[in-house]
Motif scaffolding. Structure first.
Motif, short mmCIF file in Angstrom:
data_model
loop_
_atom_site.label_atom_id
_atom_site.label_comp_id
_atom_site.label_asym_id
_atom_site.label_seq_id
_atom_site.Cartn_x
_atom_site.Cartn_y
_atom_site.Cartn_z
N PRO A 97 -5.72 2.74 0.95
CA PRO A 97 -6.27 3.58 0.16
C PRO A 97 -5.27 4.42 -0.64
N GLU A 98 -6.04 5.28 -1.60
CA GLU A 98 -5.22 6.36 -2.10
C GLU A 98 -4.27 7.17 -1.59
N THR A 99 -3.09 7.50 -2.04
CA THR A 99 -2.10 8.19 -1.60
C THR A 99 -1.95 8.27 -0.35
N HIS A 129 -0.09 -2.37 -6.71
CA HIS A 129 -1.08 -1.59 -5.83
C HIS A 129 -0.49 -0.21 -5.37
N ASN A 132 -1.02 1.96 -8.74
CA ASN A 132 -2.35 2.38 -8.73
C ASN A 132 -2.93 3.38 -7.88
N THR A 133 -2.47 3.05 -6.61
CA THR A 133 -3.03 4.06 -5.84
C THR A 133 -2.06 5.49 -5.34
N ASN A 134 -1.01 5.74 -6.18
CA ASN A 134 -0.27 6.63 -6.16
C ASN A 134 0.13 6.77 -4.65
N SER A 135 0.70 5.85 -4.15
CA SER A 135 1.14 5.62 -2.91
C SER A 135 2.72 5.64 -2.66
#
Length: 209
Positions: A97-99, A129, A132-135
Motif C-alpha cells: 500500500p501507499e507510504t 511500484h 508510485n506508492t511513495n514507499s
C-alpha cells in the motif's frame, strides 16, 4: 522538495535532512556477522512494513523482532521459498500500500536467480511500484564470502547505499556507517561511528591513537 521518510534512526535522519526521499530504494550492505538487522528492526517502528524473508522462516524473524530490546513495529512477515522466488516476491510487492516500508532480507537469494535479465526486470518493477506508492524499500545485501555477481546491478538500481563496516579492534567491535550514494540528494562525506548493542546510536567514545 520531495517528502522525506524517517528511518527511525535519529542519527541517520539528521544526517539526511529528515530521512530518505519517498519512493527510494535503499541497499543496506553489511557483513552477515554484524548487527545490521537492528537497522531493519527499528525501521519497522516508522510505518506499516512488509518484510520478505528469503532465508529465515517467518516465525524466526518474528521471534527476533519480539525479543530485540529496541523499539519496533508489527510488520507483516512473509517467508519466500520454493522454485520461483522472484515471481513470489513480485506478487507480494504488487499489493504494497501507499507510504509503506518494504524490507527484502536478504536480497542475495534474488540476485542469484537465472537468467540475469529476470532479476533486472524484477528490479525495474520494484522501482516503479516503490516510486508510485511513495514507499521505501530496504534491500539487505550481505557482504559475505560469496557476493552475488549481480550486486553491481543492485547498487546501480539503488537510490541510496548504506555501507556498514564492522571491524574487531583489540578488545572492541567497531561499527562505521558510510553513505557513498544518495541519488537526488547530498551524500554525507564523513563516516558515522555507531554503537550497535541494543539499538542504533552514535558511539560517542573518542578514538585513542
Amino acid at each position: 522538495m520531495t517528502d522525506r521518510l524517517r528511518t527511525g534512526i535519529d542519527v541517520l535522519d539528521r544526517k539526511l535532512d529528515g530521512g530518505i526521499p519517498a519512493g527510494s530504494m535503499v541497499a543496506l550492505s553489511a557483513s552477515p556477522a554484524s548487527q545490521a538487522e537492528l537497522f531493519l528492526y527499528e525501521l519497522t517502528a516508522t510505518r506499516g512494513t512488509l518484510w520478505l524473508s528469503l532465508n529465515r522462516t517467518a516465525e524466526a524473524v518474528t521471534d527476533s523482532i519480539e525479543n530485540t530490546p529496541t523499539e519496533t513495529g508489527d510488520p507483516t512477515i512473509r517467508h519466500i521459498s520454493g522454485e520461483a522466488p522472484l515471481d513470489n516476491a513480485s506478487k507480494l510487492i504488487s499489493a504494497l500500500p501507499e507510504t509503506s516500508n518494504l524490507i527484502v532480507d536478504p536480497l542475495d537469494v534474488l540476485e542469484s536467480q537465472e537468467p540475469p535479465s529476470r532479476f533486472r526486470s524484477f528490479m525495474n518493477d520494484l522501482q516503479n511500484h516503490i516510486f508510485n506508492t511513495n514507499s521505501l524499500a530496504i534491500m539487505h545485501c550481505l557482504e559475505g564470502r560469496d557476493v552475488p555477481p549481480l550486486r553491481d546491478t543492485t547498487e546501480h538500481f539503488a537510490d541510496v547505499v548504506f555501507h556498514l563496516e564492522t571491524n574487531i579492534s583489540g578488545d572492541e567491535v567497531e561499527n562505521r556507517m558510510s553513505i557513498p550514494k544518495f541519488r537526488g540528494g547530498r551524500a554525507p562525506s564523513d563516516t558515522i561511528k555507531l554503537d550497535l548493542v541494543e539499538e542504533v546510536s552514535i558511539d560517542t567514545s573518542r578514538d585513542i591513537a
